[in-house]
Each structure stands twice: as structure tokens, then as C-alpha cells.
Design a protein around this motif. Sequence first.
Motif, short mmCIF file in Angstrom:
data_model
loop_
_atom_site.label_atom_id
_atom_site.label_comp_id
_atom_site.label_asym_id
_atom_site.label_seq_id
_atom_site.Cartn_x
_atom_site.Cartn_y
_atom_site.Cartn_z
N UNK A 179 -10.83 4.48 -7.59
CA UNK A 179 -11.61 3.87 -6.52
C UNK A 179 -11.17 2.47 -6.15
N UNK A 180 -10.00 2.05 -6.65
CA UNK A 180 -9.51 0.71 -6.33
C UNK A 180 -9.18 0.60 -4.84
N UNK A 181 -9.46 -0.55 -4.27
CA UNK A 181 -9.18 -0.79 -2.86
C UNK A 181 -7.68 -1.03 -2.67
N UNK A 182 -7.05 -0.17 -1.86
CA UNK A 182 -5.60 -0.26 -1.64
C UNK A 182 -5.33 -0.30 -0.15
N UNK A 183 -4.56 -1.27 0.29
CA UNK A 183 -4.21 -1.38 1.69
C UNK A 183 -3.18 -0.32 2.08
N UNK A 184 -3.17 0.02 3.38
CA UNK A 184 -2.21 1.00 3.87
C UNK A 184 -0.78 0.54 3.64
N UNK A 185 -0.53 -0.77 3.79
CA UNK A 185 0.81 -1.31 3.57
C UNK A 185 1.27 -1.10 2.13
N UNK A 186 0.33 -1.13 1.19
CA UNK A 186 0.68 -0.91 -0.22
C UNK A 186 1.10 0.54 -0.45
N UNK A 187 0.42 1.47 0.20
CA UNK A 187 0.81 2.88 0.08
C UNK A 187 2.19 3.11 0.69
N UNK A 188 2.47 2.41 1.79
CA UNK A 188 3.80 2.53 2.40
C UNK A 188 4.87 2.01 1.44
N UNK A 189 4.57 0.87 0.79
CA UNK A 189 5.52 0.32 -0.18
C UNK A 189 5.71 1.26 -1.36
N UNK A 190 4.62 1.92 -1.78
CA UNK A 190 4.71 2.87 -2.89
C UNK A 190 5.56 4.07 -2.50
N UNK A 191 5.37 4.59 -1.28
CA UNK A 191 6.17 5.72 -0.81
C UNK A 191 7.64 5.32 -0.69
N UNK A 192 7.89 4.10 -0.21
CA UNK A 192 9.27 3.62 -0.10
C UNK A 192 9.92 3.50 -1.48
N UNK A 193 9.14 3.06 -2.47
CA UNK A 193 9.65 2.97 -3.83
C UNK A 193 10.03 4.35 -4.37
N UNK A 194 9.20 5.37 -4.08
CA UNK A 194 9.52 6.73 -4.52
C UNK A 194 10.82 7.20 -3.88
N UNK A 195 10.95 6.98 -2.57
CA UNK A 195 12.17 7.43 -1.89
C UNK A 195 13.41 6.72 -2.39
#
Length: 275
Positions: free
Chosen positions: A131-147
Amino acid sequence: MRTIVIIAAKEIQEGLRNRWVLATTLLLAALALSLSFLGSAPTGQVGAGALDVVVVSLSSLTIFLVPLIALLISHDAVVGEMERGTMILLLSYPVGRSQVILGKFVGHVAILGFATLVGYGAAGLALALTGASVLAASWIAFAAMLGSSVLLGAAFVAIGYLISALVRDRGTAAGAAVGVWLLMVLLFDSALLGLLVVDQGRVITAPVLNALLFLNPTDLYRLSNLVGSNVSQFSGMAGLAGTAHIGLSALLLGLIGWIVAPLGLAILAFGRREL
């Protein structure tokens, strides 16, 4: 293309049979989950989001672990089959040597990519479930890290194939793979930082530094995950990141170059090799 897919499927089946896929996925997931909960502790002190800290923590983990796994699964891809005699059997079918390399490469990258996406994805899922508050930009950074992690793994798989196509026995291939890992993961950055300290900007100017960073795929990967990150001070590359000014597209193109060049050389070396 069909031949490449068939050979890739064969490599994936062997990976499943040898438990490579399961072991790698569980290892990455366990470490990623540990970092996702333990690594988010400083977020309240630096004002960074929990997922931002996880991205930097996983990037640091990836630098050491993913290249090692990639080299372990690829260093004997050619020489190992030649020693076992299965390469001669494989080439007795209507299949080209370049198709063998490309098919095995696709299979190994698929194994490593699946383990990385599932293992690291578990950390993101666990963080979301808290339930932690996560910004959309952080999810984008996480997806970029995976790629970019998959790209880094593919680069070292290609390097492993080049080693395997050049050497004559599996022992030499294993030693060369460990040497490459030590050089690119540990020694290169230490030597570069030492040069920067001694040089004091006299010879190694910003353009020269940018060129030197392209000599190591791990630096390209690490810098690509620092671009736009507000917790880059946690990374050991923070000093270089502030000195080198390289765009994200150039960093990703550099990683792709580290895939294409070793793989192309591996195809050439295997094509000229006597069975």
C-alpha cells in the motif's frame, strides 16, 4: 527464422530440465524482495520514494549478479557442445552455423529475461501490496530498469558466446568468463576512478570520459538507471554521473552495440572454426 525458434526452444527446454530457469528466478526474486523491504528504509530521510530506492538498489545488484549468471549459462554454449560431440550432430541437419548461434542466443536470453522480469517483478508487486504511495514516474523508472537489465544480460550472453566460439575447451572458457566478469564489474570502474583522481581533468576531459564509459556495458547500464533518479547519491557511480553527460538514448544504443558486436564476432569465429 523457424530454425532459430526451434533451436531457441531446445535451449529453453534444457534450461528447464537443468533447473536453470527455476534457480535463477528464485535467486533474483529472493534478493529483490530483500532489497525492496530493507532498501526502502532511508526514504524518509532523503525524501525519495520507496520504489525509487528499490530501483537504485536493484540496479546495483544487477551489476554484479546478472552478468555473472549470463556468462555462466553461455560460456560453454559452443565449446561445450563441441566437446560432447552434439554440435556435429546438430550441424548434420540443414541448419547454418549462424542460425545455431542466433537460436541458442535467443534461448538463453529468453531464460535470463524471464528470470529477471519475474524475479524483479516480485519486488515491485510486493511493494504495491504494502500500500505504499508510488508515483507513476517511479513505476516508469522501475519498468525501464527491468528492460535495461535484460539488455545487460543479453550483452553478457553475447560476450559469453564470443568466448565460447574462440576457445578450445570448457575450462579455458570458464576461466575467461570469470576474467571478463572481474574486469568489467570490479576492475574497470576502480581503474577509471583512479585515473580520474590522478588526472584531475587534464587529459580525461568530459568527452574522453564519455568515450571511456562506452567501453564497459555495466557502466552504460548503471548510468541509464541514474538518469532522472532522485536517489542517485546512493550509487557508487554518482560522481561519474555528475561528470559524464550522456543521453539515455545513447546509453541504450551503447548497450545494444554490446549485444550486436560480440554476437556478430561469435558468428564469424564459429563460421571459421573446424569441428
